[in-house]
Design a protein around this motif. Sequence first.
Motif, mmCIF file in Angstrom:
data_model
loop_
_atom_site.group_PDB
_atom_site.id
_atom_site.type_symbol
_atom_site.label_atom_id
_atom_site.label_comp_id
_atom_site.label_asym_id
_atom_site.label_seq_id
_atom_site.Cartn_x
_atom_site.Cartn_y
_atom_site.Cartn_z
ATOM 1 N N GLN A 1 41.274 12.359 98.791
ATOM 2 C CA GLN A 1 42.096 12.611 97.906
ATOM 3 C C GLN A 1 41.577 12.538 96.582
ATOM 4 O O GLN A 1 41.776 13.253 95.639
ATOM 5 N N GLN A 2 40.784 11.414 96.359
ATOM 6 C CA GLN A 2 40.279 11.439 95.110
ATOM 7 C C GLN A 2 39.202 12.472 94.889
ATOM 8 O O GLN A 2 38.964 13.150 93.681
ATOM 9 N N ALA B 1 45.615 25.945 94.275
ATOM 10 C CA ALA B 1 46.794 26.290 95.534
ATOM 11 C C ALA B 1 46.195 25.740 96.731
ATOM 12 O O ALA B 1 46.848 25.114 97.348
ATOM 13 N N ASN B 2 45.142 26.089 96.952
ATOM 14 C CA ASN B 2 44.334 25.555 98.400
ATOM 15 C C ASN B 2 44.328 24.026 98.389
ATOM 16 O O ASN B 2 44.489 23.492 99.262
ATOM 17 N N LEU B 3 43.829 23.530 97.175
ATOM 18 C CA LEU B 3 43.668 21.988 97.140
ATOM 19 C C LEU B 3 44.861 21.307 97.439
ATOM 20 O O LEU B 3 44.966 20.213 97.994
ATOM 21 N N CYS B 4 45.873 21.970 96.691
ATOM 22 C CA CYS B 4 47.290 21.343 96.825
ATOM 23 C C CYS B 4 47.672 21.221 98.131
ATOM 24 O O CYS B 4 48.519 20.294 98.614
ATOM 25 N N LYS C 1 46.734 14.538 105.623
ATOM 26 C CA LYS C 1 45.665 14.094 106.460
ATOM 27 C C LYS C 1 44.271 13.661 105.788
ATOM 28 O O LYS C 1 43.411 13.424 106.332
ATOM 29 N N LEU C 2 44.526 13.262 104.647
ATOM 30 C CA LEU C 2 43.190 13.020 103.852
ATOM 31 C C LEU C 2 43.384 11.589 103.626
ATOM 32 O O LEU C 2 44.047 10.854 103.430
ATOM 33 N N THR C 3 42.062 11.140 103.501
ATOM 34 C CA THR C 3 41.688 9.678 103.283
ATOM 35 C C THR C 3 41.834 9.475 101.707
ATOM 36 O O THR C 3 41.975 10.435 100.864
ATOM 37 N N LEU D 1 40.019 18.956 88.598
ATOM 38 C CA LEU D 1 39.880 18.706 87.316
ATOM 39 C C LEU D 1 38.429 19.349 87.066
ATOM 40 O O LEU D 1 38.474 20.050 85.943
ATOM 41 N N HIS D 2 37.393 19.358 87.735
ATOM 42 C CA HIS D 2 36.120 19.977 87.317
ATOM 43 C C HIS D 2 36.253 21.538 87.279
ATOM 44 O O HIS D 2 35.766 22.079 86.323
#
Length: 115
Positions: free
Chosen positions: A91-92, A75-78, A85-87, A99-100
């Motif tokens: 984003q990757q 949830a926090n990463l979403c 604002k992420l490059t 995933l990890h």
Amino acid sequence: GVPFLLYTFYSAVVYKYCSNSNFELSHDGLKFIAGATTFMLVFRLNQCYSRLQRANDMFVDAICGLRAIVGVTCANLCNAERSGKLTDEQQQAVTMCKLHICRLSVALAVSLKMH
């Protein structure tokens, strides 16, 4: 543990005494020993079932904790992804982190279940 060692020692001493003194046990005595052994077996099985139930409860708590960790982290990463604002590299990294976390959580849950 210690009760097992004490019971084994007691049984060995009684056996040695009976074999050296040619002790004969009556039919009623055999019934008494069988009853006492059954009584001890019932209590031992109760302890084993209690331990199994405690282990199942702890396993459920661990799985619920893993689920909470995965949910909060994803949830926090979403939210970070939605901010825009992420490059591309960040984003990757966020995608790989999600995933990890999911992969390692599943691996931990499977290893707990197999243990």
